[in-house]
Scaffold this motif. Structure first.
Motif, short mmCIF file in Angstrom:
data_model
loop_
_atom_site.label_atom_id
_atom_site.label_comp_id
_atom_site.label_asym_id
_atom_site.label_seq_id
_atom_site.Cartn_x
_atom_site.Cartn_y
_atom_site.Cartn_z
N ARG A 158 20.13 -2.24 -1.80
CA ARG A 158 19.40 -3.32 -1.15
C ARG A 158 17.94 -3.33 -1.61
N SER A 159 17.42 -4.54 -1.88
CA SER A 159 16.00 -4.66 -2.17
C SER A 159 15.25 -4.77 -0.85
N VAL A 160 14.41 -3.81 -0.59
CA VAL A 160 13.62 -3.83 0.64
C VAL A 160 12.48 -4.83 0.48
N VAL B 74 12.10 -3.73 -5.05
CA VAL B 74 11.90 -2.35 -4.59
C VAL B 74 13.16 -1.96 -3.83
N ARG B 75 13.93 -1.05 -4.43
CA ARG B 75 15.21 -0.69 -3.82
C ARG B 75 15.05 0.41 -2.78
N GLU B 76 15.86 0.29 -1.75
CA GLU B 76 15.80 1.18 -0.61
C GLU B 76 15.98 2.65 -1.02
N GLY B 77 15.09 3.50 -0.53
CA GLY B 77 15.26 4.94 -0.68
C GLY B 77 14.84 5.53 -2.01
N VAL B 78 14.28 4.71 -2.90
CA VAL B 78 13.85 5.25 -4.19
C VAL B 78 12.34 5.49 -4.20
N VAL B 79 11.92 6.33 -5.15
CA VAL B 79 10.51 6.37 -5.49
C VAL B 79 10.35 5.47 -6.70
N LEU B 80 9.71 4.33 -6.49
CA LEU B 80 9.48 3.39 -7.58
C LEU B 80 8.07 3.61 -8.11
N GLY B 81 7.96 3.89 -9.39
CA GLY B 81 6.65 4.09 -10.00
C GLY B 81 6.20 2.81 -10.68
N VAL B 82 4.94 2.47 -10.48
CA VAL B 82 4.34 1.36 -11.22
C VAL B 82 3.21 1.95 -12.04
N THR B 83 3.36 1.85 -13.35
CA THR B 83 2.37 2.47 -14.22
C THR B 83 1.78 1.43 -15.16
N GLY B 84 0.66 1.75 -15.75
CA GLY B 84 -0.03 0.84 -16.64
C GLY B 84 -1.47 1.30 -16.78
#
Ligand code: ATP
Length: 234
Positions: free
Chosen positions: A4-6, A29-39
Motif C-alpha cells: 500500500r502507498s501511504v 511511499v510504501r507502508e513499512g519501508v525506509v524510503l531514501g531520497v538522495t541527491g
C-alpha cells in the motif's frame, strides 16, 4: 512490508520565485519501508520533505495519503537543522511538540513513555537536562523523538547525518531502521548516495528537482542507474 502507498504524489511541481525546486514528481511511499531520497545540494530534497509532510503545498500536482479503511496518514517531520528549543529540557521539548498536536493527559504520558524507550539509554537518563547540553548526535535523536511523540504513521527525517561523526550517523540510522522493523514508515532525506543505498529499502534519486532514478539497493542494476542519475551533468 505492505504494497500500500501511504503517501502518493502525482505530478508535483514547485518553484521559489524563478527557481525550480521540483518538477513533475511521481512518488509512492510504501507502508513499512525506509524510503531514501538522495541527491546533491539543491536537488530538491527539503522541498520534497515538506510536500510529503503536507506542510508545503506544491504549486502543481496532488498528494494523497491512505492508511486503509479510509483513514489519512499522520505525518511528522524532523526538519533539517533540528530546530530544538535549546534552553528547554529533553522532556520539555517532547512535551511542547505533543501539546502543539493536542496531546495531553494520559495519552501524553503514554506517548512520552514509548518515545523515551526509543532513545538510547544515556539520553533516557537525562530527560531533565537542557537540549543545549547534548552532543550533535544526541540532539538529532531528540529531534527525531520529538517527531515521534505525535505517533505518526510516516516519519520524515531531513538530513539527520548533517554535521555528525560517522559513528553517530550509524547510531541514528540503526535506530531509524529499527522503527521501520516495528512497522513505522520512514522517509529519509540523505545527501550521500552511498549512505542512502546502505540504509534504505528503496531509494529515489533526485536531480535538479526531477526523479532521475528509483529502485531497490539490493538490485545490482539499480546501483549503476542510481549512480549515473546522481552524478549526471557533473
Ligand atoms: P540542501 O541539501 O542544500 O538542503 P535540497 O536538496 O534539500 O538541498 P531544496 O532545499 O529543496 O534542496 O532546494 C531546491 C532548490 O530550491 C534549490 O535550488 C534551492 O536553492 C531552492 N530553494 C529552496 N528553498 C528556497 C527558498 N525559500 N527561496 C528560494 N529558493 C529556494
Amino acid at each position: 512490508v505492505g504494497e500500500r502507498s501511504v503517501i502518493r504524489l502525482r505530478g508535483v511541481g514547485h518553484t521559489y520565485g524563478g527557481v525550480v525546486a521540483l518538477r513533475d514528481v511521481d512518488l509512492d511511499v510504501r507502508e513499512g519501508v525506509v524510503l531514501g531520497v538522495t541527491g546533491a545540494n539543491g536537488a530538491g530534497k527539503s522541498t520534497l520533505a515538506g510536500v510529503l509532510h503536507g506542510s508545503l503545498h506544491p504549486a502543481r500536482g496532488s498528494r494523497v495519503t491512505d492508511i486503509g479503511g479510509g483513514g489519512t496518514a499522520r505525518t511528522s517531520l524532523a526538519p533539517e537543522g533540528r530546530a530544538l528549543f535549546k534552553t528547554l529540557s529533553l522532556r520539555e521539548n517532547l512535551e511542547v511538540a505533543a501539546y502543539a498536536a493536542g496531546i495531553t493527559g494520559a495519552p501524553l504520558r503514554e506517548r512520552l513513555e514509548e518515545t523515551t524507550e526509543w532513545l538510547p539509554p544515556r539520553l533516557r537518563d537525562r530527560m531533565s537536562t537542557s537540549a543545549a547540553a547534548l552532543s550533535g548526535g544526541e540532539q538529532q535523536m531528540l529531534a527525531i523523538a520529538r517527531a515521534l511523540i505525535v505517533g505518526p504513521d510516516v516519519l520524515i527525517v531531513d538530513e539527520p547525518a548533517l554535521g555528525l561523526a560517522p559513528a553517530l550517523v550509524d547510531e541514528v540510522y540503526d535506530r531509524l531502521v529499527r522503527l521501520a522493523h516495528d512497522g513505522l514508515t520512514v522517509v529519509l532525506l540523505e545527501q550521500l548516495l552511498s549512505r542512502a543505498m546502505s540504509v534504505c529499502h528503496e531509494v529515489v534519486v533526485l536531480h535538479e528537482g526531477v526523479v532521475a532514478a528509483q529502485g531497490r539497493p539490493g538490485d545490482p542494476s539499480f546501483a549503476v542507474l542510481a549512480e549515473a542519475a546522481y552524478f549526471s551533468g557533473d
